[in-house]
Motif scaffolding. Sequence first.
Motif, PDB file in Angstrom:
ATOM      1  N   ARG A  44      45.656  37.642  36.272  1.00 34.27           N
ATOM      2  CA  ARG A  44      44.335  38.065  36.722  1.00 34.27           C
ATOM      3  C   ARG A  44      43.322  38.116  35.519  1.00 34.27           C
ATOM      4  O   ARG A  44      42.104  38.235  35.847  1.00 34.27           O
ATOM      5  CB  ARG A  44      44.537  39.417  37.181  1.00 34.27           C
ATOM      6  CG  ARG A  44      45.368  39.376  38.793  1.00 34.27           C
ATOM      7  CD  ARG A  44      45.129  40.023  39.655  1.00 34.27           C
ATOM      8  NE  ARG A  44      44.083  40.987  39.878  1.00 34.27           N
ATOM      9  CZ  ARG A  44      43.723  41.074  41.427  1.00 34.27           C
ATOM     10  NH1 ARG A  44      44.322  40.261  42.118  1.00 34.27           N
ATOM     11  NH2 ARG A  44      42.772  41.928  41.498  1.00 34.27           N
ATOM     12  N   GLY A  94      41.608  38.459  44.055  1.00 32.52           N
ATOM     13  CA  GLY A  94      40.878  38.183  42.876  1.00 32.52           C
ATOM     14  C   GLY A  94      39.356  37.805  43.127  1.00 32.52           C
ATOM     15  O   GLY A  94      38.877  37.685  42.031  1.00 32.52           O
ATOM     16  N   SER A  95      39.078  37.832  44.224  1.00 28.85           N
ATOM     17  CA  SER A  95      37.608  37.124  44.364  1.00 28.85           C
ATOM     18  C   SER A  95      36.674  38.337  44.509  1.00 28.85           C
ATOM     19  O   SER A  95      35.520  37.980  44.830  1.00 28.85           O
ATOM     20  CB  SER A  95      37.761  36.361  45.808  1.00 28.85           C
ATOM     21  OG  SER A  95      37.951  37.391  46.997  1.00 28.85           O
ATOM     22  N   GLY A  96      37.121  39.664  44.355  1.00 29.83           N
ATOM     23  CA  GLY A  96      35.888  40.648  44.199  1.00 29.83           C
ATOM     24  C   GLY A  96      35.837  41.287  45.533  1.00 29.83           C
ATOM     25  O   GLY A  96      34.400  41.648  45.737  1.00 29.83           O
ATOM     26  N   LYS A  97      36.721  41.378  46.561  1.00 31.76           N
ATOM     27  CA  LYS A  97      36.470  42.033  47.607  1.00 31.76           C
ATOM     28  C   LYS A  97      36.018  43.600  47.491  1.00 31.76           C
ATOM     29  O   LYS A  97      34.993  44.022  48.265  1.00 31.76           O
ATOM     30  CB  LYS A  97      37.475  41.918  48.821  1.00 31.76           C
ATOM     31  CG  LYS A  97      37.776  40.387  49.187  1.00 31.76           C
ATOM     32  CD  LYS A  97      38.972  40.250  50.318  1.00 31.76           C
ATOM     33  CE  LYS A  97      40.460  40.555  49.559  1.00 31.76           C
ATOM     34  NZ  LYS A  97      41.011  39.415  48.682  1.00 31.76           N
ATOM     35  N   THR A  98      36.670  44.308  46.609  1.00 27.08           N
ATOM     36  CA  THR A  98      36.066  45.532  46.396  1.00 27.08           C
ATOM     37  C   THR A  98      34.731  45.690  46.037  1.00 27.08           C
ATOM     38  O   THR A  98      34.337  46.883  46.736  1.00 27.08           O
ATOM     39  CB  THR A  98      37.291  46.029  45.243  1.00 27.08           C
ATOM     40  OG1 THR A  98      38.425  45.500  45.705  1.00 27.08           O
ATOM     41  CG2 THR A  98      36.996  47.642  45.469  1.00 27.08           C
ATOM     42  N   GLU A  99      34.072  44.741  45.231  1.00 28.44           N
ATOM     43  CA  GLU A  99      32.901  45.037  44.978  1.00 28.44           C
ATOM     44  C   GLU A  99      31.892  44.879  46.138  1.00 28.44           C
ATOM     45  O   GLU A  99      30.889  45.681  46.444  1.00 28.44           O
ATOM     46  CB  GLU A  99      32.586  44.182  43.899  1.00 28.44           C
ATOM     47  CG  GLU A  99      32.855  44.450  42.551  1.00 28.44           C
ATOM     48  CD  GLU A  99      32.525  46.176  42.100  1.00 28.44           C
ATOM     49  OE1 GLU A  99      31.467  46.501  42.605  1.00 28.44           O
ATOM     50  OE2 GLU A  99      33.290  46.553  41.252  1.00 28.44           O
ATOM     51  N   THR A 104      27.226  43.172  38.374  1.00 27.87           N
ATOM     52  CA  THR A 104      25.960  42.438  39.199  1.00 27.87           C
ATOM     53  C   THR A 104      26.922  41.442  40.237  1.00 27.87           C
ATOM     54  O   THR A 104      27.962  40.820  39.701  1.00 27.87           O
ATOM     55  CB  THR A 104      25.304  41.385  38.223  1.00 27.87           C
ATOM     56  OG1 THR A 104      24.945  42.301  37.194  1.00 27.87           O
ATOM     57  CG2 THR A 104      24.192  40.899  39.073  1.00 27.87           C
ATOM     58  N   ASP A 136      45.842  45.693  39.624  1.00 24.06           N
ATOM     59  CA  ASP A 136      45.140  44.659  38.839  1.00 24.06           C
ATOM     60  C   ASP A 136      45.659  44.867  37.581  1.00 24.06           C
ATOM     61  O   ASP A 136      45.242  45.754  36.768  1.00 24.06           O
ATOM     62  CB  ASP A 136      43.631  45.047  38.848  1.00 24.06           C
ATOM     63  CG  ASP A 136      42.503  43.741  38.694  1.00 24.06           C
ATOM     64  OD1 ASP A 136      43.421  42.487  38.583  1.00 24.06           O
ATOM     65  OD2 ASP A 136      41.720  43.930  38.589  1.00 24.06           O
ATOM     66  N   GLN A 179      29.363  37.026  46.689  1.00 24.06           N
ATOM     67  CA  GLN A 179      29.510  38.427  47.126  1.00 24.06           C
ATOM     68  C   GLN A 179      28.287  39.078  47.784  1.00 24.06           C
ATOM     69  O   GLN A 179      28.368  39.552  48.823  1.00 24.06           O
ATOM     70  CB  GLN A 179      29.807  39.104  45.647  1.00 24.06           C
ATOM     71  CG  GLN A 179      31.126  39.206  45.431  1.00 24.06           C
ATOM     72  CD  GLN A 179      31.524  40.053  44.097  1.00 24.06           C
ATOM     73  OE1 GLN A 179      30.657  39.867  43.213  1.00 24.06           O
ATOM     74  NE2 GLN A 179      32.503  40.462  43.939  1.00 24.06           N
TER      75      GLN A 179
HETATM   76  P1  ADP Z   1      40.216  41.262  45.573  1.00 16.70           P
HETATM   77  O1  ADP Z   1      40.285  42.693  45.986  1.00 16.70           O
HETATM   78  O2  ADP Z   1      39.490  40.161  46.380  1.00 16.70           O
HETATM   79  O3  ADP Z   1      41.586  40.787  45.118  1.00 16.70           O
HETATM   80  P2  ADP Z   1      39.046  42.908  43.248  1.00 16.70           P
HETATM   81  O4  ADP Z   1      38.119  43.519  44.022  1.00 16.70           O
HETATM   82  O5  ADP Z   1      40.356  43.334  42.806  1.00 16.70           O
HETATM   83  O6  ADP Z   1      39.619  41.428  43.996  1.00 16.70           O
HETATM   84  O7  ADP Z   1      38.249  42.073  42.128  1.00 16.70           O
HETATM   85  C1  ADP Z   1      39.010  41.274  41.212  1.00 16.70           C
HETATM   86  C2  ADP Z   1      38.563  41.681  39.537  1.00 16.70           C
HETATM   87  O8  ADP Z   1      37.348  41.168  39.585  1.00 16.70           O
HETATM   88  C3  ADP Z   1      38.391  42.919  39.347  1.00 16.70           C
HETATM   89  O9  ADP Z   1      38.854  43.428  38.075  1.00 16.70           O
HETATM   90  C4  ADP Z   1      36.812  43.404  39.600  1.00 16.70           C
HETATM   91  O10 ADP Z   1      36.500  44.491  38.656  1.00 16.70           O
HETATM   92  C5  ADP Z   1      36.400  41.994  39.170  1.00 16.70           C
HETATM   93  N1  ADP Z   1      34.981  41.859  39.685  1.00 16.70           N
HETATM   94  C6  ADP Z   1      34.525  41.780  40.865  1.00 16.70           C
HETATM   95  N2  ADP Z   1      33.295  41.474  41.040  1.00 16.70           N
HETATM   96  C7  ADP Z   1      32.846  41.161  40.037  1.00 16.70           C
HETATM   97  C8  ADP Z   1      31.674  40.655  39.441  1.00 16.70           C
HETATM   98  N3  ADP Z   1      30.549  40.623  40.262  1.00 16.70           N
HETATM   99  N4  ADP Z   1      31.296  40.430  38.337  1.00 16.70           N
HETATM  100  C9  ADP Z   1      32.401  40.838  37.344  1.00 16.70           C
HETATM  101  N5  ADP Z   1      33.715  41.151  37.701  1.00 16.70           N
HETATM  102  C10 ADP Z   1      33.953  41.362  38.887  1.00 16.70           C
END
Ligand code: ADP
Length: 732
Positions: A586, A223-228, A197, A546, A202
Amino acid sequence: MIAKVIVDISASDVDRVFDYNTIDGVEKGSRVNVPFGNRDIEGYVIDFAETTDVPPEKLKSISGVIDDRPIISEEQLKLCDYMTARFHLRKVDVLRLLLPSKMRGGRIKSLEKNIVYISPEYIDEDVTLFIKKSAASQMSVYEYVREVESAEQSYLNANYSAAAVRNLINRGVFCVRKETVLRKPYAGVVQKDDAVTLTDAQNSAVQAIMTNDRPTLLFGVTGSGKTEVYLDCIRKTLERGKTAVMLVPEISLTPQVMRVFRSRFGDEVALLHSGLSDGERYDEWRRLLRGEAHVAVGARSAIFAPLTDIGLIIIDEEHDGSYVSESNPRYVTREVALFRASYYGAKVVMGSATPSMESYRCAVTGEYAIAKLPERINKRQMPEIEIVNMCNEVSYGNSGMFSAKLVNALDECLKAGNQAILFLNRRGYSSYVMCKKCGYVAKCEDCDVSLVYHKEEDVLKCHYCQRRYKNLDVCPECKSSHIRQGFMGTERIAEAVKALFPSARVIRMDNDTTRTKDAHLRLLGEFANGNADILVGTQMVAKGHDFSNVTLVGIVDADMSLHFSDYRAVERTFQLITQVAGRAGRESKAGRVILQTYSPSHYVYRYAKEYDYVGFYEKEINLLQTTKFPPFSVILRILISSENEGMALDATQEATISVREIAACNPEAFIYLNAMRAPKKRIQSKYRMQVLMRIAPARDDIISLVYKVADNVIAHYPHVTCFTEINPNDLS
Ligand code: ADP
Ligand code: ZN
Ligand code: ZN
């Protein structure tokens, strides 16, 4: 009808369009065989015309079409025109970028396998009539094939009895057909939708990216969740019936990235990167071309993915140096992305925790929109960065590579059963000269970039203006004779750490240990699985990974990239520290970063320690403005090389005269202009010379004129190689 054909040969005098009579089945973008001289060669049809200037008795016909469909789209043909003009490339070189390299000349074949079916006459027959009850192995393989309808013979041989399979084939119960199968990298990963979620931050980022008409800079801390965010944008794009391209730096193509994409999108995704075998690459490329996959994920060259109707282009870690290609054909990935996006009306997002000065400035001026992810997921803390002054260590009599603080931290980390990364900031080629006592670094008085030590002449040189300086044996600041030249390698670090902690399991990762195709992923996998305690590595360990168990990151020699003879040296240092620090802590465990430097008071460390990107940007952009380096100028270099030194000299002289004329007519556009031997004077027995310029920004008119100068050199000097680079990463 006349077909306009670009022939696939490299000799520079044939980058022309040739006319041929077309034949049935030829379309725009078809790959064809054409008679050329006394043989047949491959070529690409780029257009048609009604008439030709070629006299009828000389006009030949296309000999044949190679593929079952055109392989270059209308848009890619336009891209080819754009790139030839923008980057001063030959058409054939651009067309080659669009295809998997080994595909040309038929060097990769489709993979054919024996597929087993049940012969039609046996399908409805009572099985007991042709398989005896006692032949249990025949019965089980027969039942399996009837169940699945068809199977690879090699699979059946391996999982059932090969003798039984052969028996059934010989008796005609099974029939075998040779069929083309596609090689799929990471096929073993099962698809499962474990979407998370999204957080509010995001969600707003996704919303912004998918509605902005301008490109969006996704500025999110590590670690801010850019991939999602990317994944959700891709999902939305697919729902709109469009395709997507996602670029990642080559070295951060981690197993995680692959797995996440495969498990979220299954066969919708094609992976394009250099770790694949030629066959895998070719098959993934074909799945995109045929519309069987709609998402291309890969390194720089994936920007050329054979997709149509592109709805989204993502450039992850947009600041990464690997997006600028350093060897012919030289191009800037972002500009290619923007061209393709504007053709299809696609959304563009560039993501980074440490955007390039250029991109962040675009966000400031409003050319790009900006979306921010200012916090880590679950509000995890950024690890604290502790700065160690290595000059003090020298005064305490510690002339080793590790400070007392780092040794203690390693000891604690290992005792607690956690993992550590030791990062060595080694990039490129140059070796700067530094005083180990006071941290003094020799710099050019005119350019304010570090001097490079040239061993063969025993002098120091500035790579931006070629001014020469005497080599140092005592420090001009503190008179110490602790002068250091050059690098320490990962190998020495690994040895030193093993000597200190004999029972620690150490993995070393650098260009030497990752030569083979899978080595990179294998080493990272071993570390991630806990099969090692300490990972020693260069840039390639810095980003994208990660690792949950890493609590300590040691930056052994932070200054390395600081003193490269490159105007982006400080920027790169900031980026590297932030990226590598982002590897620690992380998961739930707190992380710690120990940064060793001989220049502890340098502003880059102050900002990096506070994770203050914006503060750093403001400081740095002001400096670039004062010193007139990009983005406040454009660095242009005409590089001329030849085995014949005299010819290289003549060509360089002619080019210099022409450029000086341009400068005389446009004095306001030239900040710097000079001609000289290149810092690497001879490579592969070719003498290298250069005309180096810094010109005002947004003067594409001047760039075109300089390209013409290069064209003239190529036309007049057949034994000379000449090309023009814009803002090259490497001025050697
Ligand atoms: P970035 O690319 O910004 O450094 P990542 O995409 O690697 O960050 O995300 C960091 C961690 O947070 C990963 O382990 C990912 O699975 C987790 N994550 C990302 N979005 C969420 C979310 N909405 N809820 C829970 N965990 C998340
Ligand atoms: Zn000194
Ligand atoms: Zn200089």
